[in-house]
Design an enzyme around this catalytic site. Structure first.
Site, short mmCIF file in Angstrom:
data_model
loop_
_atom_site.label_atom_id
_atom_site.label_comp_id
_atom_site.label_asym_id
_atom_site.label_seq_id
_atom_site.Cartn_x
_atom_site.Cartn_y
_atom_site.Cartn_z
CB CYS A 255 15.51 57.01 60.02
SG CYS A 255 17.17 56.54 59.56
CE LYS B 79 15.95 58.54 54.14
NZ LYS B 79 15.74 57.11 54.08
CD GLU C 99 20.82 53.50 50.83
OE1 GLU C 99 21.67 53.75 49.97
OE2 GLU C 99 19.87 52.73 50.62
P1 NAD Z 1 26.06 56.18 62.28
O1 NAD Z 1 26.04 56.98 63.51
O2 NAD Z 1 25.90 54.69 62.35
O3 NAD Z 1 27.43 56.45 61.48
C1 NAD Z 1 27.95 57.72 61.24
C2 NAD Z 1 29.48 57.65 61.31
O4 NAD Z 1 30.03 58.90 60.86
C3 NAD Z 1 30.01 57.45 62.74
O5 NAD Z 1 30.78 56.26 62.77
C4 NAD Z 1 30.88 58.71 63.00
O6 NAD Z 1 32.05 58.42 63.74
C5 NAD Z 1 31.23 59.12 61.58
N1 NAD Z 1 31.62 60.54 61.45
C6 NAD Z 1 30.92 61.63 61.87
N2 NAD Z 1 31.57 62.76 61.52
C7 NAD Z 1 32.71 62.38 60.88
C8 NAD Z 1 33.78 63.09 60.28
N3 NAD Z 1 33.80 64.42 60.24
N4 NAD Z 1 34.80 62.39 59.73
C9 NAD Z 1 34.78 61.04 59.76
N5 NAD Z 1 33.78 60.31 60.29
C10 NAD Z 1 32.75 60.97 60.85
O7 NAD Z 1 24.94 56.80 61.32
P2 NAD Z 1 24.07 56.03 60.20
O8 NAD Z 1 22.96 55.28 60.82
O9 NAD Z 1 25.00 55.32 59.28
O10 NAD Z 1 23.39 57.27 59.45
C11 NAD Z 1 24.15 58.10 58.61
C12 NAD Z 1 23.18 58.99 57.84
O11 NAD Z 1 22.36 58.18 57.00
C13 NAD Z 1 22.23 59.80 58.72
O12 NAD Z 1 22.02 61.06 58.11
C14 NAD Z 1 20.95 58.98 58.68
O13 NAD Z 1 19.81 59.78 58.87
C15 NAD Z 1 20.97 58.44 57.27
N6 NAD Z 1 20.23 57.17 57.09
C16 NAD Z 1 20.32 56.19 58.03
C17 NAD Z 1 19.66 54.98 57.81
C18 NAD Z 1 19.72 53.87 58.81
O14 NAD Z 1 18.98 52.91 58.66
N7 NAD Z 1 20.55 53.93 59.82
C19 NAD Z 1 18.94 54.77 56.63
C20 NAD Z 1 18.89 55.79 55.69
C21 NAD Z 1 19.56 56.99 55.94
C1 UDX Z 2 13.46 53.20 57.96
C2 UDX Z 2 12.90 53.21 56.53
O1 UDX Z 2 12.09 52.04 56.34
C3 UDX Z 2 14.04 53.20 55.52
O2 UDX Z 2 13.53 53.30 54.20
C4 UDX Z 2 14.95 54.39 55.82
O3 UDX Z 2 16.05 54.40 54.91
C5 UDX Z 2 15.45 54.36 57.25
O4 UDX Z 2 14.32 54.32 58.15
P1 UDX Z 2 14.48 51.37 59.56
O5 UDX Z 2 14.29 52.40 60.62
O6 UDX Z 2 15.79 50.70 59.44
O7 UDX Z 2 14.16 51.99 58.13
O8 UDX Z 2 13.40 50.19 59.79
P2 UDX Z 2 11.86 50.01 59.43
O9 UDX Z 2 11.68 48.65 58.89
O10 UDX Z 2 11.34 51.11 58.62
O11 UDX Z 2 11.18 50.03 60.87
C6 UDX Z 2 11.10 51.21 61.64
C7 UDX Z 2 10.31 50.93 62.89
O12 UDX Z 2 8.93 50.70 62.58
C8 UDX Z 2 10.77 49.69 63.66
O13 UDX Z 2 10.73 49.93 65.04
C9 UDX Z 2 9.77 48.63 63.26
O14 UDX Z 2 9.63 47.62 64.21
C10 UDX Z 2 8.50 49.47 63.14
N1 UDX Z 2 7.50 48.85 62.26
C11 UDX Z 2 7.77 48.67 60.95
C12 UDX Z 2 6.29 48.47 62.80
O15 UDX Z 2 6.04 48.64 64.00
N2 UDX Z 2 5.35 47.91 61.96
C13 UDX Z 2 5.56 47.72 60.63
O16 UDX Z 2 4.65 47.23 59.95
C14 UDX Z 2 6.82 48.11 60.10
#
Ligand code: NAD
Ligand code: UDX
Length: 478
Positions: free
Chosen positions: A281, A225, A170
């Site tokens: 991330c 990713k 994602e």
């Molecule tokens: P999060 O902590 O917000 O959510 C994860 C959820 O999974 C939690 O609610 C937890 O309770 C649940 N969980 C864990 N183990 C479980 C199990 N065995 N059964 C049922 N539920 C379970 O995490 P997130 O931010 O959504 O990130 C999820 C993944 O996506 C990570 O690998 C992260 O690196 C990736 N990712 C995150 C972002 C972002 O912007 N947050 C963007 C791209 C990718």
């Molecule tokens: C990031 C990636 O952008 C996204 O593609 C991936 O799936 C998850 O990680 P996110 O962490 O949600 O997303 O936010 P992002 O907009 O990337 O910002 C990350 C950090 O960089 C923030 O603290 C933001 O304030 C900072 N940032 C971003 C800057 O300081 N300057 C910029 O120009 C852009």
């Protein structure tokens, strides 16, 4: 033959699972989408009648939840039932950095992913396509496949179960998640089995154009990713490093960004200097990449990427230090207003927010912080700072240890009274409307405004009599 997917289950109702499944449900009314989580509180928050209290704040999310919830989108703790009746299971659980053991501090902790794979192996029936949505180290799909094959066969009734594993990382960014999901730059599907790939492809085809859906082998997808996040974070560390040079040479980081960003090879996005990148991330994924490089003996490559994180840590402490320096080297008994605690605007997420380290540093220096954020709750701030909010207002009594403290306020009208400084750490739009001329009358004199996000136009403060510092602004040197 392409499996027409009728039911999806997503394990993990977090920042990715919740919004991603909401958009799939919205765009695919013919598919039943279940989002399951072991965290009962989180699921009841997703089911809250009052949609302004969902566990994830994202612009546009509430509207979709209102439209789809309890139609073709269900949030549940019934993991077994939902997995067993689904044709496709997304794994969208947390993959944080390992805290102990081999690879501690760098490698991803895969215990939640492994637990998911075991749940799927145990509960699924017939053929199931398992999709890695979590960000994972390269070759994790192999581990998942092994668990599915071994655990799946273990159970007596399981010998008819079959699995395919796909990688579908994602790329959404928080605060813009719904827009990113609805209009992605690309969707990446890594896998070996053509039918499984086509089944997932068909889901995205409901709203994403053909040329934006990329197919790769599974390892390229996993690595792409990590690489995307490493490149993005590298840009932030690069521009932040230049902001420090600007401040010592009389250059201006906004002008430098504009000048280099007009080169189409560089591009203008992601060049805003700030307080240092945060979010769940960037740091974790780069450290994971560093760990992989070290594991494979690529030490120079590991050092190169680790430098991005080192620079980010340095930059955050650089900001704390300069605040202390500008306030005559001591923050003892000084009231400092912190504007913004989330790691960026338009999200309630505070994971790795630069505000955490900067606030800790200032408290350590004896400051009395008043923290404002429109979406982050005081309980979360207490957890992040590892320090309870100060209760009564007797800040100046018997504080021999010179310990700082913090309180929360959601009232921008009165927050500046008696303050020695205000520090903008998150670029929330409402901070750009603060009337500094008016607030300067309420603040201590002399007082400072520190803008780590370039949110304020210097002209707006010109008549206020306030001292003003902006990231990467070397005008003092001119
Ligand atoms: P999060 O902590 O917000 O959510 C994860 C959820 O999974 C939690 O609610 C937890 O309770 C649940 N969980 C864990 N183990 C479980 C199990 N065995 N059964 C049922 N539920 C379970 O995490 P997130 O931010 O959504 O990130 C999820 C993944 O996506 C990570 O690998 C992260 O690196 C990736 N990712 C995150 C972002 C972002 O912007 N947050 C963007 C791209 C990718
Ligand atoms: C990031 C990636 O952008 C996204 O593609 C991936 O799936 C998850 O990680 P996110 O962490 O949600 O997303 O936010 P992002 O907009 O990337 O910002 C990350 C950090 O960089 C923030 O603290 C933001 O304030 C900072 N940032 C971003 C800057 O300081 N300057 C910029 O120009 C852009």
């Amino acid at each position: 033959m392409v499996n027409k997917i009728k039911q999806i289950c997503c394990i993990g109702a977090g920042y990715v699972g919740g919004p991603t499944m909401a958009v799939i449900a919205d765009k695919c009314p013919h598919i039943n989408v279940f989002v399951v989580d072991k965290n009962k509180d989180k699921i009841s928050q997703w089911n809250n009648e009052d949609t302004s209290r969902l566990p994830v704040y994202e612009p546009g999310l509430e509207k979709i939840i209102k439209k789809c919830r309890n139609k073709n989108l269900t949030f549940s703790t019934e993991i077994e039932t939902c997995v067993s009746t689904s044709d496709m299971v997304f794994i969208s659980v947390n993959t944080p950095t390992k805290k102990r053991g081999f690879g501690a501090g760098k490698a991803s902790d895969l215990k939640w992913v492994e637990a998911c794979a075991r749940q799927v192996a145990q509960y699924s029936k017939g053929h199931t396509i398992v999709v890695e949505k979590s960000t994972l180290p390269v070759r994790t799909a192999e581990v998942i496949k092994n668990i599915l094959d071994i655990d799946g066969k273990d159970s007596k009734i399981k010998n008819t179960c079959t699995f395919n594993v796909l990688s579908n990382p994602e790329f959404l960014s928080e605060g813009n998640a719904i827009n990113d999901l609805e209009n992605p730059d690309r969707v990446l599907i890594g896998g070996e089995d053509k039918d499984a790939i086509d089944s997932l492809h068909e889901i995205y085809r409901n709203w994403v154009s053909e040329e934006k859906i990329l197919h790769t082998n599974i390892w390229s997808s996993e690595l792409a990713k990590l690489t995307a996040n490493a490149f993005l974070a590298q840009r932030i560390s690069s521009i932040n490093s230049i902001s420090a040079i600007c401040e010592t040479t009389g250059a201006d980081i906004r002008e430098v960004s504009r000048a280099i960003g007009s080169d189409s090879r560089i591009g203008s996005k992601f060049l805003d200097a700030g307080p240092g990148f945060g979010g769940s991330c960037f740091k974790k994924d780069i450290l994971n990449l560093v760990y992989l490089c070290e594991f494979f003996g690529l030490n120079e490559v590991a050092n190169f990427w680790e430098g991005v994180v080192t620079l980010n840590n340095w930059h955050q402490s650089r900001i704390s230090e300069l605040i202390v320096k500008k306030l005559y080297g001591t923050l003892s008994e000084k009231k400092i207003i912190i504007l913004g605690f989330s790691f960026k605007a338009n999200t309630n997420d505070t994971r790795e927010s630069a505000a955490i380290q900067i606030c800790k540093d200032l408290i350590e220096e004896g400051a009395q912080l008043i923290i404002h954020d429109p979406k982050v709750e005081r309980e979360q701030i207490a957890l992040d700072l590892g320090l309870e909010e100060k209760k009564e207002n007797n800040a100046y009594s018997d504080n021999y240890d010179n310990l700082g403290n913090w309180t929360f306020s959601n009232n921008l009208e009165t927050i500046f009274n008696g303050a020695h400084a205000a520090v903008i750490l998150t670029e929330w739009n409402e901070y750009s409307f603060i009337d500094w001329e008016k607030e300067s009358l309420n603040m201590n004199s002399p007082a400072w405004v520190f803008d780590s996000r370039s949110l304020l136009a210097p002209e707006k403060l010109e008549d206020s009599g306030l001292n003003f510092w902006r990231v990467g602004d070397g005008s003092e040197k001119k």
